[in-house]
Design an enzyme around this catalytic site. Structure first.
Site, PDB file in Angstrom:
ATOM      1  N   ASP A  58      -3.492  -7.776 -10.782  1.00 60.45           N
ATOM      2  CA  ASP A  58      -3.944  -8.244  -9.470  1.00 60.45           C
ATOM      3  C   ASP A  58      -5.235  -9.031  -9.673  1.00 60.45           C
ATOM      4  OD1 ASP A  58      -5.073  -8.439  -6.863  1.00 60.45           O
ATOM      5  OD2 ASP A  58      -3.853  -6.726  -6.247  1.00 60.45           O
ATOM      6  N   SER A 124      -2.772 -27.145   0.322  1.00 62.46           N
ATOM      7  CA  SER A 124      -1.676 -27.337   1.274  1.00 62.46           C
ATOM      8  C   SER A 124      -2.038 -28.435   2.261  1.00 62.46           C
ATOM      9  CB  SER A 124      -1.462 -26.025   2.039  1.00 62.46           C
ATOM     10  OG  SER A 124      -0.626 -26.230   3.145  1.00 62.46           O
ATOM     11  N   TYR A 148      -4.996 -18.540   7.187  1.00 59.26           N
ATOM     12  CA  TYR A 148      -4.387 -18.972   5.920  1.00 59.26           C
ATOM     13  C   TYR A 148      -4.926 -20.347   5.524  1.00 59.26           C
ATOM     14  CZ  TYR A 148      -1.038 -21.360   2.916  1.00 59.26           C
ATOM     15  OH  TYR A 148      -0.479 -22.118   1.916  1.00 59.26           O
ATOM     16  N   LYS A 152      -7.551 -21.990   2.291  1.00 57.52           N
ATOM     17  CA  LYS A 152      -7.355 -23.175   1.431  1.00 57.52           C
ATOM     18  C   LYS A 152      -8.558 -24.113   1.525  1.00 57.52           C
ATOM     19  CE  LYS A 152      -3.237 -22.061  -0.099  1.00 57.52           C
ATOM     20  NZ  LYS A 152      -3.133 -21.504  -1.454  1.00 57.52           N
ATOM     21  N   ASN A 178       6.000 -30.006   2.406  1.00 53.72           N
ATOM     22  CA  ASN A 178       6.912 -28.872   2.647  1.00 53.72           C
ATOM     23  C   ASN A 178       7.879 -28.690   1.478  1.00 53.72           C
ATOM     24  OD1 ASN A 178       5.818 -29.665   5.303  1.00 53.72           O
ATOM     25  ND2 ASN A 178       7.105 -28.020   6.030  1.00 53.72           N
TER      26      ASN A 178
HETATM   27  P1  NAD Z   1       4.945 -17.101  -3.382  1.00 52.30           P
HETATM   28  O1  NAD Z   1       4.489 -16.024  -2.463  1.00 52.30           O
HETATM   29  O2  NAD Z   1       6.393 -17.216  -3.682  1.00 52.30           O
HETATM   30  O3  NAD Z   1       4.149 -16.985  -4.773  1.00 52.30           O
HETATM   31  C1  NAD Z   1       2.831 -16.511  -4.839  1.00 52.30           C
HETATM   32  C2  NAD Z   1       2.766 -15.521  -6.001  1.00 52.30           C
HETATM   33  O4  NAD Z   1       1.418 -15.038  -6.096  1.00 52.30           O
HETATM   34  C3  NAD Z   1       3.661 -14.299  -5.807  1.00 52.30           C
HETATM   35  O5  NAD Z   1       4.434 -14.106  -6.966  1.00 52.30           O
HETATM   36  C4  NAD Z   1       2.694 -13.145  -5.578  1.00 52.30           C
HETATM   37  O6  NAD Z   1       3.206 -11.924  -6.066  1.00 52.30           O
HETATM   38  C5  NAD Z   1       1.465 -13.626  -6.329  1.00 52.30           C
HETATM   39  N1  NAD Z   1       0.190 -13.077  -5.852  1.00 52.30           N
HETATM   40  C6  NAD Z   1      -0.288 -13.056  -4.589  1.00 52.30           C
HETATM   41  N2  NAD Z   1      -1.502 -12.477  -4.557  1.00 52.30           N
HETATM   42  C7  NAD Z   1      -1.797 -12.111  -5.835  1.00 52.30           C
HETATM   43  C8  NAD Z   1      -2.904 -11.465  -6.446  1.00 52.30           C
HETATM   44  N3  NAD Z   1      -3.952 -11.027  -5.732  1.00 52.30           N
HETATM   45  N4  NAD Z   1      -2.877 -11.256  -7.784  1.00 52.30           N
HETATM   46  C9  NAD Z   1      -1.826 -11.664  -8.530  1.00 52.30           C
HETATM   47  N5  NAD Z   1      -0.741 -12.285  -7.999  1.00 52.30           N
HETATM   48  C10 NAD Z   1      -0.737 -12.504  -6.671  1.00 52.30           C
HETATM   49  O7  NAD Z   1       4.385 -18.479  -2.791  1.00 52.30           O
HETATM   50  P2  NAD Z   1       4.759 -19.973  -3.191  1.00 52.30           P
HETATM   51  O8  NAD Z   1       5.564 -20.548  -2.085  1.00 52.30           O
HETATM   52  O9  NAD Z   1       5.249 -20.059  -4.561  1.00 52.30           O
HETATM   53  O10 NAD Z   1       3.309 -20.627  -3.071  1.00 52.30           O
HETATM   54  C11 NAD Z   1       2.456 -20.724  -4.195  1.00 52.30           C
HETATM   55  C12 NAD Z   1       1.109 -21.274  -3.738  1.00 52.30           C
HETATM   56  O11 NAD Z   1       1.300 -22.516  -3.098  1.00 52.30           O
HETATM   57  C13 NAD Z   1       0.373 -20.375  -2.740  1.00 52.30           C
HETATM   58  O12 NAD Z   1      -0.997 -20.405  -3.036  1.00 52.30           O
HETATM   59  C14 NAD Z   1       0.656 -21.041  -1.425  1.00 52.30           C
HETATM   60  O13 NAD Z   1      -0.370 -20.793  -0.475  1.00 52.30           O
HETATM   61  C15 NAD Z   1       0.705 -22.509  -1.825  1.00 52.30           C
HETATM   62  N6  NAD Z   1       1.504 -23.323  -0.901  1.00 52.30           N
HETATM   63  C16 NAD Z   1       2.802 -22.970  -0.663  1.00 52.30           C
HETATM   64  C17 NAD Z   1       3.552 -23.723   0.221  1.00 52.30           C
HETATM   65  C18 NAD Z   1       4.997 -23.358   0.529  1.00 52.30           C
HETATM   66  O14 NAD Z   1       5.543 -23.859   1.483  1.00 52.30           O
HETATM   67  N7  NAD Z   1       5.656 -22.524  -0.253  1.00 52.30           N
HETATM   68  C19 NAD Z   1       2.987 -24.843   0.851  1.00 52.30           C
HETATM   69  C20 NAD Z   1       1.669 -25.176   0.572  1.00 52.30           C
HETATM   70  C21 NAD Z   1       0.932 -24.403  -0.316  1.00 52.30           C
HETATM   71  C1  UD1 Z   2       4.356 -24.029   7.754  1.00 49.45           C
HETATM   72  C2  UD1 Z   2       2.942 -23.597   8.033  1.00 49.45           C
HETATM   73  C3  UD1 Z   2       2.023 -24.324   7.089  1.00 49.45           C
HETATM   74  C4  UD1 Z   2       2.429 -24.053   5.641  1.00 49.45           C
HETATM   75  C5  UD1 Z   2       3.886 -24.476   5.458  1.00 49.45           C
HETATM   76  C6  UD1 Z   2       4.363 -24.115   4.081  1.00 49.45           C
HETATM   77  C7  UD1 Z   2       2.886 -23.012  10.419  1.00 49.45           C
HETATM   78  C8  UD1 Z   2       2.369 -23.400  11.769  1.00 49.45           C
HETATM   79  N1  UD1 Z   2       2.609 -23.894   9.422  1.00 49.45           N
HETATM   80  O1  UD1 Z   2       4.428 -25.416   7.955  1.00 49.45           O
HETATM   81  O2  UD1 Z   2       0.698 -23.887   7.263  1.00 49.45           O
HETATM   82  O3  UD1 Z   2       1.615 -24.762   4.733  1.00 49.45           O
HETATM   83  O4  UD1 Z   2       4.689 -23.766   6.412  1.00 49.45           O
HETATM   84  O5  UD1 Z   2       5.651 -24.548   3.892  1.00 49.45           O
HETATM   85  O6  UD1 Z   2       3.487 -21.980  10.257  1.00 49.45           O
HETATM   86  N2  UD1 Z   2      11.256 -24.691  12.472  1.00 49.45           N
HETATM   87  C9  UD1 Z   2      12.244 -24.375  13.363  1.00 49.45           C
HETATM   88  N3  UD1 Z   2      12.819 -23.150  13.285  1.00 49.45           N
HETATM   89  C10 UD1 Z   2      12.450 -22.214  12.355  1.00 49.45           C
HETATM   90  C11 UD1 Z   2      11.437 -22.553  11.426  1.00 49.45           C
HETATM   91  C12 UD1 Z   2      10.849 -23.793  11.522  1.00 49.45           C
HETATM   92  O7  UD1 Z   2      12.594 -25.177  14.217  1.00 49.45           O
HETATM   93  O8  UD1 Z   2      13.012 -21.102  12.359  1.00 49.45           O
HETATM   94  C13 UD1 Z   2      10.637 -26.029  12.517  1.00 49.45           C
HETATM   95  C14 UD1 Z   2       9.138 -26.015  12.772  1.00 49.45           C
HETATM   96  O9  UD1 Z   2       8.869 -26.119  14.133  1.00 49.45           O
HETATM   97  C15 UD1 Z   2       8.683 -27.241  11.985  1.00 49.45           C
HETATM   98  C16 UD1 Z   2       9.708 -27.392  10.867  1.00 49.45           C
HETATM   99  O10 UD1 Z   2      10.829 -26.611  11.250  1.00 49.45           O
HETATM  100  O11 UD1 Z   2       8.771 -28.372  12.792  1.00 49.45           O
HETATM  101  C17 UD1 Z   2       9.191 -26.903   9.530  1.00 49.45           C
HETATM  102  O12 UD1 Z   2       8.671 -25.590   9.710  1.00 49.45           O
HETATM  103  P1  UD1 Z   2       8.152 -24.713   8.500  1.00 49.45           P
HETATM  104  O13 UD1 Z   2       9.172 -24.682   7.427  1.00 49.45           O
HETATM  105  O14 UD1 Z   2       7.680 -23.413   9.050  1.00 49.45           O
HETATM  106  O15 UD1 Z   2       6.933 -25.547   7.917  1.00 49.45           O
HETATM  107  P2  UD1 Z   2       5.603 -26.101   8.665  1.00 49.45           P
HETATM  108  O16 UD1 Z   2       5.572 -25.732  10.085  1.00 49.45           O
HETATM  109  O17 UD1 Z   2       5.500 -27.545   8.362  1.00 49.45           O
END
Ligand code: NAD
Ligand code: UD1
Length: 339
Positions: A58, A124, A148, A152, A178
């Site tokens: 962790d 993000s 959240y 960032k 996304n």
């Molecule tokens: P995810 O939750 O699948 O992966 C994150 C990983 O970090 C997990 O395996 C979790 O177990 C680990 N983790 C969390 N807290 C921890 C800690 N304290 N110590 C050790 N491990 C820890 O998420 P993801 O979608 O792969 O996203 C990865 C990164 O990208 C994140 O920082 C997220 O905020 C950022 N991000 C994701 C998205 C998205 O849509 N998936 C969009 C923008 C930014």
């Molecule tokens: C969301 C987060 C954003 C994060 C990103 C990661 C919010 C407000 N924003 O963005 O901070 O970085 O995820 O991927 O939560 N939608 C539907 N039905 C659903 C789910 C989503 O209509 O069940 C629509 C939403 O209104 C949006 C689009 O699909 O217009 C994409 O949604 P989502 O995948 O949640 O991503 P973001 O909203 O862009």
């Protein structure tokens, strides 16, 4: 390079681990598996044919993090580890600030102590908050609208201060749009626990019959079909962006933010239709109220990443949906599914 990947067992982390090893890098993963399954890393080894060290640690455990740095000799860190659910962050802000911000501070202290000065950070597009100007460029002011997103923003500021404090540091802040889709093998993909928050995992769970219908959050926005527009990017294109960023920070110092998006926006209805085409499955949906906090339109200007990293997203929305469908249809219950 020898790269430590924090959060490497997660959705974006696993895909990046594959891309890193295929580019010839060595990796070690640090993850506490709070939002991931060790099975995901087994499958990374299966895809690449390579084993690598895994530290179940962790980031809040400074002693254990220190131990990881004492054991390995890393050229760079890619820092994915963090909590990422917007709604949950509103309910549990302290947990989010503690995990994401303090976790990053602990990591940076260990890096500094061990002279590891190259860092790629998962930021993000959420840092742009409610920006009205599209496409989004890196020079816009950053100001997120939920805890959240604020983690960032804070981490970007901390890393900027760190880079200013010593010319040794070289840091890339990658602002993801996304991320969707999965590795083409269908062996790794996004595996949210419970009901997904995000659009494409929700659609795919409707397609396999795990969920009954998709809520479409509003169709009265000022967009061509009334539904929100986002910049969906294939997770393997995103993974490749990390390899390019790693190359860049090896020959520069200081801090730089890069948008990783395609530069093209698609509506919720566009995504539903692309997924139906990719899967041959009709998606049941119902239009509901708008989701609070949703921006009507968000897409990247990815010119800077193109010019400075030599990176460009290549895969189409249809490929994103085809790869997502392969993963979801082979693994209806994610990594809990039978192998
Ligand atoms: P995810 O939750 O699948 O992966 C994150 C990983 O970090 C997990 O395996 C979790 O177990 C680990 N983790 C969390 N807290 C921890 C800690 N304290 N110590 C050790 N491990 C820890 O998420 P993801 O979608 O792969 O996203 C990865 C990164 O990208 C994140 O920082 C997220 O905020 C950022 N991000 C994701 C998205 C998205 O849509 N998936 C969009 C923008 C930014
Ligand atoms: C969301 C987060 C954003 C994060 C990103 C990661 C919010 C407000 N924003 O963005 O901070 O970085 O995820 O991927 O939560 N939608 C539907 N039905 C659903 C789910 C989503 O209509 O069940 C629509 C939403 O209104 C949006 C689009 O699909 O217009 C994409 O949604 P989502 O995948 O949640 O991503 P973001 O909203 O862009």
């Amino acid at each position: 390079m020898n790269v430590l990947v924090t959060g490497g067992a997660g959705y974006i982390g696993t895909h990046t681990c594959v891309e890193l090893m295929e580019a010839g890098h060595e990796i070690s993963v640090l993850d506490n598996f709070s939002n991931s399954n060790p099975e995901a890393l087994k499958r990374v080894s299966e895809i690449t044919g390579k084993e690598f060290p895994i530290h179940q640690v962790d980031l809040l455990d400074a002693k254990a993090v220190e131990g990881v740095f004492s054991q390995g000799s890393y050229d760079a860190v890619i820092h994915f580890a963090g909590l990422k659910a917007v709604g949950e962050s509103v309910q549990k802000p302290l947990e989010y600030y503690m995990n994401n911000v303090t976790g990053t501070l602990v990591l940076c202290q260990a890096m500094q102590k061990h002279g590891v000065t190259r860092l790629v950070f998962s930021s993000s597009a959420t840092v742009y908050g409610t920006a009205e100007k599209m496409p989004l460029t890196e020079d816009l002011p950053i100001a997120a609208i939920n805890p959240y997103g604020r983690t960032k923003v804070m981490i970007e500021q901390i890393l900027t201060d760190l880079a200013a404090s010593s010319q040794q540091f070289s840091i890339a802040l990658l602002r993801y749009f996304n991320p969707v889709g999965a590795h083409k093998s269908g062996r790794i993909g996004e595996d949210p626990s419970g009901i997904p928050n995000n659009l494409t995992p929700y659609i795919s769970k409707v397609a396999v019959g795990v969920l009954p219908e998709l809520p479409v959050f509003g169709n009265d926005y000022d967009t061509p079909d009334g539904t929100c527009i986002r910049d969906y990017i294939h997770v393997m294109d995103l993974a490749n962006g990390h390899v390019k960023a790693l190359e860049k920070i090896s020959s520069t110092t200081g801090v730089n933010a890069y948008n990783l998006g395609t530069g093209v926006g698609y509506s919720v209805m566009d995504v539903i239709h692309a997924f139906e085409q990719a899967s041959g499955v009709k998606i049941r949906y119902r239009v509901t109220d708008r989701r609070p906090g949703d921006a009507p339109v968000s897409y990247a200007d990815a010119t800077k990443a193109g010019n400075e990293l030599g990176w460009k997203a290549k895969r189409t929305l249809l490929e994103m949906c085809e790869d997502l469908w392969r993963w979801q249809s082979n693994n209806a219950n994610g990594y809990q599914s039978q192998r």
